[in-house]
Enzyme design. Sequence first.
Site, short mmCIF file in Angstrom:
data_model
loop_
_atom_site.label_atom_id
_atom_site.label_comp_id
_atom_site.label_asym_id
_atom_site.label_seq_id
_atom_site.Cartn_x
_atom_site.Cartn_y
_atom_site.Cartn_z
N GLU A 125 0.85 -1.22 0.00
CA GLU A 125 0.00 0.00 0.00
C GLU A 125 0.87 1.25 0.00
O GLU A 125 1.92 1.29 0.63
CB GLU A 125 -0.88 -0.02 1.25
CG GLU A 125 -1.83 1.15 1.31
CD GLU A 125 -3.03 0.86 2.19
OE1 GLU A 125 -3.73 -0.13 1.91
OE2 GLU A 125 -3.25 1.61 3.14
N GLN A 159 3.32 5.70 17.48
CA GLN A 159 2.20 5.81 16.56
C GLN A 159 1.16 4.71 16.78
O GLN A 159 -0.03 4.95 16.76
CB GLN A 159 2.74 5.65 15.15
CG GLN A 159 2.44 6.82 14.25
CD GLN A 159 3.20 6.63 12.94
OE1 GLN A 159 3.55 5.52 12.55
NE2 GLN A 159 3.45 7.73 12.28
N LYS A 164 7.14 2.92 3.29
CA LYS A 164 8.46 2.57 3.84
C LYS A 164 8.98 1.36 3.06
O LYS A 164 8.78 0.21 3.47
CB LYS A 164 8.34 2.22 5.32
CG LYS A 164 8.03 3.42 6.20
CD LYS A 164 7.98 2.99 7.65
CE LYS A 164 7.60 4.16 8.52
NZ LYS A 164 6.87 3.76 9.71
#
Length: 289
Positions: free
Chosen positions: A17, A209, A269
Site C-alpha cells: 500500500e 504511533q 516505507k
Amino acid sequence: MKIKDILAGGRTSVSFEIFPPRKDAPFAPVKETVRRLARQRPSFMSVTYGAAGGAKANTADIAGFVQSCGVPALAHLTCLTATRESLAGEIASLRKAGIENILCLRGDAPKDSAPPPGYFAHAVDLVRALRRSRFCLGGACYPECHPECAHMEDDIGHLREKVDAGLDFVTTQMFFDNNIFYRYLAKLRDRGVTVPVIAGIMPVTNGTQIARICALSGTYLPSRFKAIVDRFGDRPAAMMDAGVAYATEQIIDLFANGVNAVHIYTMNKPEVAERIMANLRGILASDDR
Ligand code: FAD
C-alpha cells in the site's frame, strides 16, 4: 489486470500500500518509493485516497504510475463526502489512468463540515453506483468489528450487503492476533460471504504511533506485541527489527494455515517491505504466484 483474476484459484498474493503525496508536496519521493516497492514484485499495489493526509486528487496519478512500473494498481475511493458529479470526475480520471480496480470505501466524516447533499451514506451505495462499470471492486472489512458498529453480527450483515451489491474481494483492517482473523473468516463463511478475504498486516516500526492508531480503530494488542513495543518502542532500529519479525511471523502463520492473500500496509516505507519480502523469499519462490 483485475485483482479477482490475481486471486483466482487461491493463488498466493502479497500486495503493498502507498499514500499519494500530500497537497502541493512533490511527486518524486513517492514515485521513488513506488519504484523500490515494484522491484519486490508485489501482486498489486493499492493507493489510498485522502488517508493520512495524502491528497485525493493525486490517487489516480500515482495509481497510473504504479501500473507504469508493471504492477497492477488498486485505487481507493471514498464516497461520504462525494457528490455524483465529483464521483463521475474521479471515475473518469481512473479510467484515463488505465486503472481496473477500485477499493470502494465510505471514508470518515470530516470534523469541520457536513457531507454535501445527496451524499452516499455507506460504502454499499458506492458499490451500487459502480457495479455496472467494468471495474473490479473491493471493499473493507473489520475482523474486530467497525468501531461505529455495536455488534459484530450487524457489521457482518452490512458487509454481506456490500458484497452482494457487487464486491469481488474484501481487505481487512490490520490485526495483530491471527486467531482473531481465523475466527472472523469462519464467521464470514458461515454468513455466506464467499469472496476472497485479503488479510491486512501492518508492520509496526514506530511504537508511539501504533498505540494511537489502535486506540482509534479498536485493534487488540496481544501482550506479546505490547512487550515488544514497551521494550523497543523508543529505539527505532530495534523497533524496526522487532516489527519486521512480528509481521513476518504473522504472514508465515497465515500462509501455513491456508490464507493465501496478504496485504502489507507498507506505509511508504520500502525498506520494511524489502526486509519482509527477503524473509519470505523461499516461501514465495516455491509457491504458485
Ligand atoms: P461502510 O462499509 O459504509 O461501513 C461503515 C459503518 O457503517 C460500519 O459500522 C458498518 O457496519 C455500517 N454500515 C454499513 N452499511 C450500513 C447500512 N446499510 N446501514 C447501517 N449501517 C451500515 N479511509 C480513507 O479515507 N481513505 C482510504 O484510502 C482508506 N483505505 C482503507 C483501506 C482499508 C483496507 C480499510 C479497512 C479502511 C480504509 N479506510 C480508508 C478507512 C475507512 O474509510 C473507514 O474505516 C470508514 O470508517 C469505514 O469505511 P467502510 O468502507 O468500511 O464503510
